[in-house]
Design a protein around this motif. Sequence first.
Motif, PDB file in Angstrom:
ATOM      1  N   ASP A   1      -4.037  -2.548   4.610  1.00  0.00           N
ATOM      2  CA  ASP A   1      -4.431  -3.439   5.712  1.00  0.00           C
ATOM      3  C   ASP A   1      -4.732  -2.673   6.998  1.00  0.00           C
ATOM      4  O   ASP A   1      -5.492  -3.148   7.837  1.00  0.00           O
ATOM      5  CB  ASP A   1      -3.321  -4.464   5.997  1.00  0.00           C
ATOM      6  CG  ASP A   1      -3.318  -5.605   4.992  1.00  0.00           C
ATOM      7  OD1 ASP A   1      -4.120  -5.556   4.033  1.00  0.00           O
ATOM      8  OD2 ASP A   1      -2.519  -6.542   5.167  1.00  0.00           O
TER       9      ASP A   1
ATOM     10  N   ARG B   1       5.164 -12.633  -3.406  1.00  0.00           N
ATOM     11  CA  ARG B   1       4.972 -11.340  -2.740  1.00  0.00           C
ATOM     12  C   ARG B   1       6.278 -10.535  -2.759  1.00  0.00           C
ATOM     13  O   ARG B   1       6.271  -9.328  -2.976  1.00  0.00           O
ATOM     14  CB  ARG B   1       4.501 -11.590  -1.305  1.00  0.00           C
ATOM     15  CG  ARG B   1       4.114 -10.345  -0.546  1.00  0.00           C
ATOM     16  CD  ARG B   1       3.407 -10.744   0.741  1.00  0.00           C
ATOM     17  NE  ARG B   1       3.024  -9.593   1.525  1.00  0.00           N
ATOM     18  CZ  ARG B   1       3.772  -9.055   2.475  1.00  0.00           C
ATOM     19  NH1 ARG B   1       4.959  -9.561   2.745  1.00  0.00           N
ATOM     20  NH2 ARG B   1       3.347  -8.007   3.155  1.00  0.00           N
TER      21      ARG B   1
ATOM     22  N   GLU C   1       9.683   3.739   6.704  1.00  0.00           N
ATOM     23  CA  GLU C   1       9.465   2.295   6.907  1.00  0.00           C
ATOM     24  C   GLU C   1      10.372   1.844   8.045  1.00  0.00           C
ATOM     25  O   GLU C   1      11.579   2.088   8.015  1.00  0.00           O
ATOM     26  CB  GLU C   1       9.784   1.532   5.613  1.00  0.00           C
ATOM     27  CG  GLU C   1       9.910   0.020   5.759  1.00  0.00           C
ATOM     28  CD  GLU C   1       8.674  -0.652   6.394  1.00  0.00           C
ATOM     29  OE1 GLU C   1       7.565  -0.453   5.897  1.00  0.00           O
ATOM     30  OE2 GLU C   1       8.855  -1.378   7.403  1.00  0.00           O
TER      31      GLU C   1
ATOM     32  N   ASP D   1       4.449 -15.582   0.750  1.00  0.00           N
ATOM     33  CA  ASP D   1       4.563 -16.491  -0.386  1.00  0.00           C
ATOM     34  C   ASP D   1       3.966 -15.890  -1.654  1.00  0.00           C
ATOM     35  O   ASP D   1       4.616 -15.155  -2.365  1.00  0.00           O
ATOM     36  CB  ASP D   1       4.024 -17.887  -0.041  1.00  0.00           C
ATOM     37  CG  ASP D   1       2.682 -17.839   0.671  1.00  0.00           C
ATOM     38  OD1 ASP D   1       2.085 -16.772   0.734  1.00  0.00           O
ATOM     39  OD2 ASP D   1       2.239 -18.893   1.153  1.00  0.00           O
ATOM     40  N   LEU D   2       2.720 -16.210  -1.894  1.00  0.00           N
ATOM     41  CA  LEU D   2       2.130 -15.799  -3.164  1.00  0.00           C
ATOM     42  C   LEU D   2       1.238 -14.605  -2.997  1.00  0.00           C
ATOM     43  O   LEU D   2       0.651 -14.403  -1.947  1.00  0.00           O
ATOM     44  CB  LEU D   2       1.227 -16.911  -3.685  1.00  0.00           C
ATOM     45  CG  LEU D   2       1.841 -18.215  -3.997  1.00  0.00           C
ATOM     46  CD1 LEU D   2       0.808 -19.086  -4.654  1.00  0.00           C
ATOM     47  CD2 LEU D   2       3.013 -18.008  -4.896  1.00  0.00           C
TER      48      LEU D   2
ATOM     49  N   ALA E   1       0.836  -1.206   0.000  1.00  0.00           N
ATOM     50  CA  ALA E   1       0.000   0.000   0.000  1.00  0.00           C
ATOM     51  C   ALA E   1       0.868   1.253   0.000  1.00  0.00           C
ATOM     52  O   ALA E   1       0.642   2.185  -0.784  1.00  0.00           O
ATOM     53  CB  ALA E   1      -0.926  -0.004   1.213  1.00  0.00           C
TER      54      ALA E   1
END
Length: 449
Positions: free
Chosen positions: A311, A109, A37, A47-48, A18
């Motif tokens: 999120d 990811r 960050e 993972d995916l 995001a």
Amino acid sequence: PAPISTGIVVIIVGLGIAGLTAAIECHRKGHSVIGFEKKPDPYQFGDLICLSGNSVGVLAQWDNGSVMGFLKDNRSYLHSIEAYDEAGDLKDKTPVNPDDATQGFVLRRSGLLKGLYQYAQKLGLDLRFGVQVEEYWETEGNAGVIVGKIRIGADCVIASDGVHSRARGIITGEDPAPQETGGAIFRSHFDAHLIADNPEARWILEGTAEKDRFEGYFGKNVAVMVGTLGKGQHVFWSCPHKDVKGVSEAWAQVADVNPVLEYIKDWPTGQKLAAIISKTPRGNCFNHLLLSRDPLNSWVSKGGRMIVIGDAAHPFLPHTGQGANQSIEDAAVVAICLELAGRDRIPLALRVTEKLRHKRVSVIQRGSIEVQKNDHKANWDSSNTEDRPSTAARPTWVFSHDCAKHAYEEFNIVANAITNGQDYIETNVPADGIFRRVDDYHNTTRGSN
Ligand code: FAD
């Protein structure tokens, strides 16, 4: 050419999918960006991730398509997504054109984050890694953060600090407790060479020099997704299940694969799946709880200069594959609203963003919980497609939405409604507000999407 400056300075907190997208989109619209960050670099575990047409539409605009080119090189080259019952009978097959990015694709990811970060670097954005934001502040004319006791100011703050967001409570005054959904998930991926010579496991690699595989096997309360990435270079599997005892929410809880082998041991397909799962290297399997949170009432601070996105605003269950995609939509829309509102109307920009986004993500948030329930039931015989398990929930109102076009078209309508205290009828969700996997999407009162 460099974008024309709007004079707006934006602070972005949290540079996951995001935050990095917000940084890039804000820069593209002419805003100055400072990003923080707390981790030392952008590379994260995971993972995916599935990119669907709605976010591909945003990323495809970048750098003459070079960012999308990089992401496509890291994708799973799929021609179809298949769903089986536990006996191994094919129940559903969704065709996918691997060369048409707008149909969406699956990638690692870490590959997505790398693509975003490389482009942000190329643009020369001011992104500061290894810096934790401690506090937030807002006055009538500014908003900002506190880092190492230093007050840093801007015109607005976009907080994209993830599911455990601290900004959420500060900015919105709400921090709803996570709720158990009764589900958890094992996830793993590993190098395909670990099974390449194994006669019982290598079936998943067959044909993958030409096309990757993505198969879901659904039994009562347990499913196994298995497939390949990078034309057979990597193997992934996951196992959503209902055995939640002793599991917590943290993503990186290293787990033993034995419970998965136990769940599927009586399945007719159990052995062929177990052959792959049992080859998972130690430390490469994770198990975590699937929690949900109720939609927030508001994403924007009282003074209107701070907003949560991604999120932090709307954690999703993975069952609709929209966590990253809706975050990318949020990021694109907030940048456009700031552009259209201009520096003198920042609070209006953030309130319009919330209106354009809130209902849409809330419907998907609730829909993910329904999809999870139906997957657990494994009711293949239901005459209602909505009740059947699904490897590919892809309603057109989600997948084919052009969030940038929509924001440009709707901005003034929403801005007027807010300014005049009138209701706004959302045009980017189904009229009845119900999430359906297979939809016949017709819009509310103001024409079709
Ligand atoms: P996040 O990705 O959580 O990013 C938030 C960022 O904010 C983090 O980098 C964090 O370090 C930073 N941050 C937090 N507090 C501060 C602070 N005070 N100061 C500075 N920085 C701060 N979805 C999938 O579909 N498949 C997956 O395999 C998958 N793996 C995931 C693995 C992990 C570890 C996580 C957290 C999420 C994963 N997701 C996955 C979910 C998906 O990535 C998200 O839905 C989507 O990327 C949107 O996330 P975000 O950018 O809003 O938040």
